[in-house]
Each structure stands twice: as structure tokens, then as C-alpha cells.
Design an enzyme around this catalytic site. Structure first.
Site, PDB file in Angstrom:
ATOM      1  N   CYS A   1       0.601  -1.147  -0.138  1.00 45.39           N
ATOM      2  CA  CYS A   1      -0.167   0.328  -0.178  1.00 45.39           C
ATOM      3  C   CYS A   1       0.986   1.362  -0.019  1.00 45.39           C
ATOM      4  CB  CYS A   1      -0.886  -0.078   0.837  1.00 45.39           C
ATOM      5  SG  CYS A   1       0.156  -0.022   2.816  1.00 45.39           S
TER       6      CYS A   1
ATOM      7  N   ARG B   1      -3.579  -0.543   5.027  1.00 42.45           N
ATOM      8  CA  ARG B   1      -4.414  -1.748   4.343  1.00 42.45           C
ATOM      9  C   ARG B   1      -3.151  -3.008   4.242  1.00 42.45           C
ATOM     10  NH1 ARG B   1      -5.605   1.585  -0.072  1.00 42.45           N
ATOM     11  NH2 ARG B   1      -3.663   3.047   0.207  1.00 42.45           N
TER      12      ARG B   1
ATOM     13  N   ASP C   1      -8.676   3.319   0.548  1.00 44.84           N
ATOM     14  CA  ASP C   1      -7.321   4.096   1.436  1.00 44.84           C
ATOM     15  C   ASP C   1      -8.345   4.432   3.303  1.00 44.84           C
ATOM     16  OD1 ASP C   1      -5.295   4.655   4.114  1.00 44.84           O
ATOM     17  OD2 ASP C   1      -4.473   5.407   1.655  1.00 44.84           O
TER      18      ASP C   1
END
Length: 143
Positions: free
Chosen positions: A8, A14, A114
Site C-alpha cells: 500500500c 491496509r 484507504d
């Protein structure tokens, strides 16, 4: 043993969560690492809200420390799973061309949003989405 790298932007929310979720699902059959495109959270723990979201799903993210992606990470992995299209594009740009066949989105055709700078609900929703996506990469849950 299958080797998976999750990526990420910062390795703060994440991808660390995906690492622990895939590890739980895959058990001894997989080794999972995570990394970020930027080094802002290098050697730092995961986002506290993601740690809480992980805890709610029975996962422990407290031992995570951020890592920035390296060419060696790409070479190591059998599969490189990007959390969104922008991350995937950047990973493709830094790849030397030897790993193109390994690079793909974590969720086919869809970004994992996100949750950074959002409320706890966004982190929980993100964690649930990533957890559900583990089945796409590792098959059914172990007994």
C-alpha cells in the site's frame, strides 16, 4: 511455500492488515510480507485505528513495523498484491520488468479504499473487505 507481498502507500494501514489476515488464512503454507511505497512510517507501528480493527476480527497487528518496498521484495515474492490501482501503477514503474507477471490488485478490478484520516468505521470496513478478500488468494479457511 508460497510467498506473498502486500503493498500500500505507507505500510501503515491496509497492507499490514492484509499481511496478518492472509497469514492467518494460509497458515504454514504461506509466508506473507508487507511493504509501502513511501518510507514515512518506516519502523513505526501500524495505525492505531487499524490495530483496533484487526483486534475486532481476532488478529494481532501490534508487532508490525513499517517497511518501504525494495526491489528485493519484488524478487522474493511469488505474488505482489497492491491495495489500489495507483499503488499498482507505482509498483509497475519501479519494477525492473522481471516481476510483471506477479503484480496485481488485491481485489480484482477494485481498489481497497484507504481509510487514512477517516473515522473508526472506515478502518473497520476496510479490514472486513481485506479479510473477505483473503479467500481470493488462499482458498477456503483452514479448520
Amino acid at each position: 511455500m508460497r510467498k506473498i507481498l502486500t503493498v500500500c502507500l505507507g505500510n501503515y494501514c491496509r497492507s499490514p492488515f492484509a499481511q496478518v489476515a492472509l497469514t492467518r488464512r494460509g497458515g504454514a503454507a504461506v509466508t506473507v510480507r508487507s511493504a509501502g511505497l513511501i518510507g514515512k512510517w518506516q519502523d513505526q507501528p501500524a495505525n492505531p485505528s487499524m490495530i483496533n480493527a484487526a483486534r475486532r476480527l481476532g488478529l494481532d497487528l501490534t508487532h508490525h513495523r513499517g517497511q518501504q518496498i525494495t526491489p528485493e521484495d519484488l524478487a522474493w515474492a511469488d505474488d505482489v498484491l497492491a491495495m489500489d490501482a495507483a499503488v499498482l501503477d507505482t509498483v509497475r514503474a519501479i519494477d525492473d520488468g522481471h516481476n510483471t507477471h506477479k503484480l496485481r490488485l488485491y481485489l480484482p478490478g477494485r481498489d481497497v479504499p484507504d481509510p487514512m484520516s477517516q473515522d473508526e468505521t472506515a478502518f473497520n470496513d476496510c479490514a472486513v473487505l481485506i479479510e473477505a478478500g483473503t479467500a481470493l488468494h488462499i482458498g477456503r479457511r483452514r479448520p
